[in-house]
Design a protein around this motif. Structure first.
Motif, PDB file in Angstrom:
ATOM      1  N   SER A   1      -2.655  11.944 -16.643  1.00  0.00           N
ATOM      2  CA  SER A   1      -2.534  12.715 -15.489  1.00  0.00           C
ATOM      3  C   SER A   1      -2.951  12.424 -14.068  1.00  0.00           C
ATOM      4  O   SER A   1      -4.019  11.572 -13.827  1.00  0.00           O
ATOM      5  N   GLU A   2      -2.162  12.656 -13.325  1.00  0.00           N
ATOM      6  CA  GLU A   2      -2.365  12.067 -11.428  1.00  0.00           C
ATOM      7  C   GLU A   2      -3.727  13.215 -11.043  1.00  0.00           C
ATOM      8  O   GLU A   2      -4.026  12.738  -9.972  1.00  0.00           O
TER       9      GLU A   2
ATOM     10  N   MET B   1      -6.779  12.928 -27.276  1.00  0.00           N
ATOM     11  CA  MET B   1      -8.259  12.833 -26.925  1.00  0.00           C
ATOM     12  C   MET B   1      -8.708  12.499 -25.547  1.00  0.00           C
ATOM     13  O   MET B   1      -8.304  11.463 -25.180  1.00  0.00           O
ATOM     14  N   THR B   2      -9.806  13.207 -24.913  1.00  0.00           N
ATOM     15  CA  THR B   2     -10.526  12.554 -23.699  1.00  0.00           C
ATOM     16  C   THR B   2     -11.982  13.232 -23.782  1.00  0.00           C
ATOM     17  O   THR B   2     -12.075  14.335 -24.419  1.00  0.00           O
TER      18      THR B   2
ATOM     19  N   HIS C   1      -6.414  21.999 -15.247  1.00  0.00           N
ATOM     20  CA  HIS C   1      -5.427  21.487 -14.877  1.00  0.00           C
ATOM     21  C   HIS C   1      -5.086  20.046 -15.447  1.00  0.00           C
ATOM     22  O   HIS C   1      -3.646  19.975 -15.642  1.00  0.00           O
ATOM     23  N   VAL C   2      -6.136  19.370 -15.639  1.00  0.00           N
ATOM     24  CA  VAL C   2      -5.574  18.206 -16.276  1.00  0.00           C
ATOM     25  C   VAL C   2      -5.046  18.257 -17.768  1.00  0.00           C
ATOM     26  O   VAL C   2      -4.290  17.501 -18.228  1.00  0.00           O
ATOM     27  N   ARG C   3      -5.917  19.375 -18.622  1.00  0.00           N
ATOM     28  CA  ARG C   3      -5.325  19.762 -19.919  1.00  0.00           C
ATOM     29  C   ARG C   3      -3.680  20.218 -19.797  1.00  0.00           C
ATOM     30  O   ARG C   3      -3.053  19.888 -20.723  1.00  0.00           O
ATOM     31  N   GLU C   4      -3.666  20.987 -18.762  1.00  0.00           N
ATOM     32  CA  GLU C   4      -1.966  21.445 -18.815  1.00  0.00           C
ATOM     33  C   GLU C   4      -1.167  20.195 -18.435  1.00  0.00           C
ATOM     34  O   GLU C   4       0.093  20.215 -19.135  1.00  0.00           O
TER      35      GLU C   4
ATOM     36  N   HIS D   1      -0.059  20.589 -36.375  1.00  0.00           N
ATOM     37  CA  HIS D   1       0.075  20.960 -35.001  1.00  0.00           C
ATOM     38  C   HIS D   1      -0.455  20.055 -34.124  1.00  0.00           C
ATOM     39  O   HIS D   1      -1.399  19.086 -34.527  1.00  0.00           O
ATOM     40  N   ASP D   2       0.304  19.866 -33.105  1.00  0.00           N
ATOM     41  CA  ASP D   2      -0.134  19.081 -31.882  1.00  0.00           C
ATOM     42  C   ASP D   2      -1.437  19.667 -31.640  1.00  0.00           C
ATOM     43  O   ASP D   2      -1.679  20.737 -31.630  1.00  0.00           O
ATOM     44  N   THR D   3      -2.535  18.527 -31.250  1.00  0.00           N
ATOM     45  CA  THR D   3      -3.875  19.045 -31.015  1.00  0.00           C
ATOM     46  C   THR D   3      -4.336  18.258 -29.701  1.00  0.00           C
ATOM     47  O   THR D   3      -4.181  17.213 -29.526  1.00  0.00           O
ATOM     48  N   VAL D   4      -5.099  18.947 -29.044  1.00  0.00           N
ATOM     49  CA  VAL D   4      -6.001  18.496 -28.060  1.00  0.00           C
ATOM     50  C   VAL D   4      -7.371  18.429 -28.052  1.00  0.00           C
ATOM     51  O   VAL D   4      -7.853  19.506 -28.305  1.00  0.00           O
ATOM     52  N   VAL D   5      -8.178  17.306 -28.189  1.00  0.00           N
ATOM     53  CA  VAL D   5      -9.626  17.296 -28.152  1.00  0.00           C
ATOM     54  C   VAL D   5     -10.362  16.900 -27.129  1.00  0.00           C
ATOM     55  O   VAL D   5     -10.090  15.780 -26.701  1.00  0.00           O
ATOM     56  N   VAL D   6     -11.003  17.740 -26.444  1.00  0.00           N
ATOM     57  CA  VAL D   6     -11.646  17.496 -25.150  1.00  0.00           C
ATOM     58  C   VAL D   6     -13.397  17.580 -25.648  1.00  0.00           C
ATOM     59  O   VAL D   6     -13.848  18.766 -25.285  1.00  0.00           O
TER      60      VAL D   6
END
Length: 500
Positions: free
Chosen positions: A151-152, A179-180, A186-189, A39-44
């Motif tokens: 992200s702008e 990762m961030t 909004h930035v995550r989207e 799975h593509d994964t986003v970690v904040v």
């Protein structure tokens, strides 16, 4: 079920054997499992929560190499050093600081499969030799560190990050880990959209920094504000950072502090690279107590004992503010985050962050210039064809990409999308720019609301990032004032919000 259980067991075993972990931190097992499941994964997660360990552990279990996109050479060096010091397979960094011979050796290592963890700066994808080496390595996991840079709408936007989506496609769609430490909804989207992530699993936690005292002081004029800042810094525990909106203010603050006997230096993009490096190294080593800086003093500043971050000027958004105050108190000890708010400073930020209007005819001419090229064109080539400033060209290209009129290649070149009506695309791009400008204004309004809020500041800040925190936090000026009004004792060394 057995396969998943085995993977879960392998995760902890790998972490113990190669990283010396006795246990995994909250969320690490689940994030690694997500990657291993394809799975593509986003970690904040905040700095220090173990984001790097996610790709390091996943890489140990995977057979193929891991590619890590990291925006700063200093960050790459830190990450490579950390891997070298652990019992992990070899790491290779490819960046502009390498001499030709070392660069060739690094590329050879990647092509031969000797580099398990491959670190590259995003601009390296413009180099076909680098891309070919990476392409031939059979990358299984594509890691985007500091993913908010794409992200702008957030902070630290880096145009080179915009080509990463195309790079991922060219590499055959490996699993992506973004990762961030900081990303609003909004930035995550936007991270998900611009990287082309497919039904990603998103892990968000740890926005609260309970050891960080939040405070806003309001000032009627700049003279009073500067005097108050100097007094506060003079008596504060150190080291600390003072953020300003402009280079001029960074110099002014550093000078005023030095005149009061505070060991302070200025840091901004107007200094020579060697001067910036020297200032940062002196601060990081403890040789200098205070840095007065613009937001150029940003990523890679991981000094655990920073006791305060003061904002002499209002930042452009809560995204930027949270990222910058997050550099205080990383050791878990008490630290302060104070905004010195002068309402007229909002006008300065509106000017600094304002985006130009886009003339549809000018947008049309840029799109036509791209269409006229026989092969994918670079922004530099487009600039030669169209009489337009570099900044405005960047805005035009971003908006044309947003509306699907142009597409970026993995190496940063541009082509016109199929079946595009240039006139319609130009109108849509201009409208998109208007929306972008309104969003920037809205972000500044959110910052102003934070300064003016009379309820718990931590609640206001955390809810902006999607954390359902409910005050009182008992560690901000407003909660402190409420406690004092109710006759409960309060620390006399810390004041309350006031007009000066």
């Amino acid at each position: 079920m057995k396969s998943r259980a085995k993977k879960s067991h392998d995760i902890l075993t790998a972490a113990r054997k190669s990283l010396g972990f006795t246990a995994l931190r909250p969320g690490q097992r689940e994030a690694v499992q997500s990657i291993l499941d394809g799975h593509d994964t986003v970690v904040v997660w905040p700095t220090g929560a173990g984001k790097s360990a996610v790709y390091q552990i996943a890489g140990l279990i995977m057979k193929q190499p891991v590619l890590v996109v990291s925006p700063l050479i200093a960050l790459q060096k830190d990450q490579v050093t950390a891997i070298d010091e652990a019992e992990l397979p070899s790491a290779v960094a490819i960046n502009s600081s390498l001499p030709i011979k070392e660069s060739r050796e690094a590329l050879d290592a990647v092509e031969s499969g000797d580099g398990k963890y491959v670190f590259v700066a995003p601009e390296q994808f413009r180099n076909e030799d680098t891309f070919s080496a990476v392409e031939g390595a059979g990358i299984r996991l594509f890691v985007v560190d500091e993913a908010h840079c794409i992200s702008e709408w957030g902070h630290d936007f880096r145009p080179d990050y915009l080509q990463l989506g195309a790079a991922i496609e060219r590499l055959g769609r490996p699993v992506v880990l973004a990762m961030t430490a900081t990303a609003s909804n909004h930035v995550r989207e936007e991270i998900v959209t611009r990287l082309g992530l497919r039904q990603p699993r998103i892990f968000v936690s740890g926005f609260d920094r309970p050891n960080l005292y939040l405070r806003v002081d309001h000032y009627a004029d700049r003279t009073a504000k500067l005097g108050a800042l100097v007094h506060r810094v003079r008596w504060a525990d150190k080291p600390g950072i003072v953020y300003t909106a402009t280079r001029k203010n960074a110099e002014e603050v550093a000078k005023a502090l030095a005149e009061e006997g505070v060991d302070a230096l200025a840091y901004h993009a107007g200094l020579k690279a060697s001067e910036r490096t020297a200032a940062q190294e002196r601060f990081m080593s403890g040789d200098v107590e205070v840095i007065a800086a613009t937001n150029a003093f940003g990523m890679g500043i991981d000094k655990p004992d920073v006791r305060f971050v003061y904002h002499y000027d209002v930042p452009d958004s809560l995204d930027s503010y949270y990222q910058e105050i997050g550099r205080a108190g990383r050791d878990g000890e008490k630290a302060e985050a104070v905004l010195l708010f002068h309402r007229e400073d909002l006008g300065v930020q509106r000017f600094l962050t304002g985006a130009p209007n886009l003339d549809p005819e000018q947008v049309e001419s840029v799109a036509a210039a791209i269409a006229a090229q026989e092969s994918p064109a670079t922004p530099a080539e487009i600039a030669e064809e169209v009489d337009i400033s570099k900044r405005k060209l960047s805005d035009v290209l971003h908006r044309l990409e947003d509306v699907g009129a142009i597409e970026g290649t993995a190496t940063g070149a541009l082509i016109l999308a199929e079946d595009v009506d240039i006139e319609d695309a130009a109108e849509a791009a201009a409208e998109q720019q208007d929306q972008y400008k309104e969003h920037k204004r809205e972000r500044l309004r959110e910052m102003e609301e934070y300064a003016d809020v009379s309820t718990c500041r931590r609640e206001k800040l955390l809810r902006y990032f999607g954390d359902p925190f409910t005050g009182p936090c008992h560690n901000c000026d407003n909660c402190e004032a409420i406690v004092a009004e109710r006759g409960i004792s309060v620390d006399p060394n810390v004041g309350t919000r006031r007009e000066v």
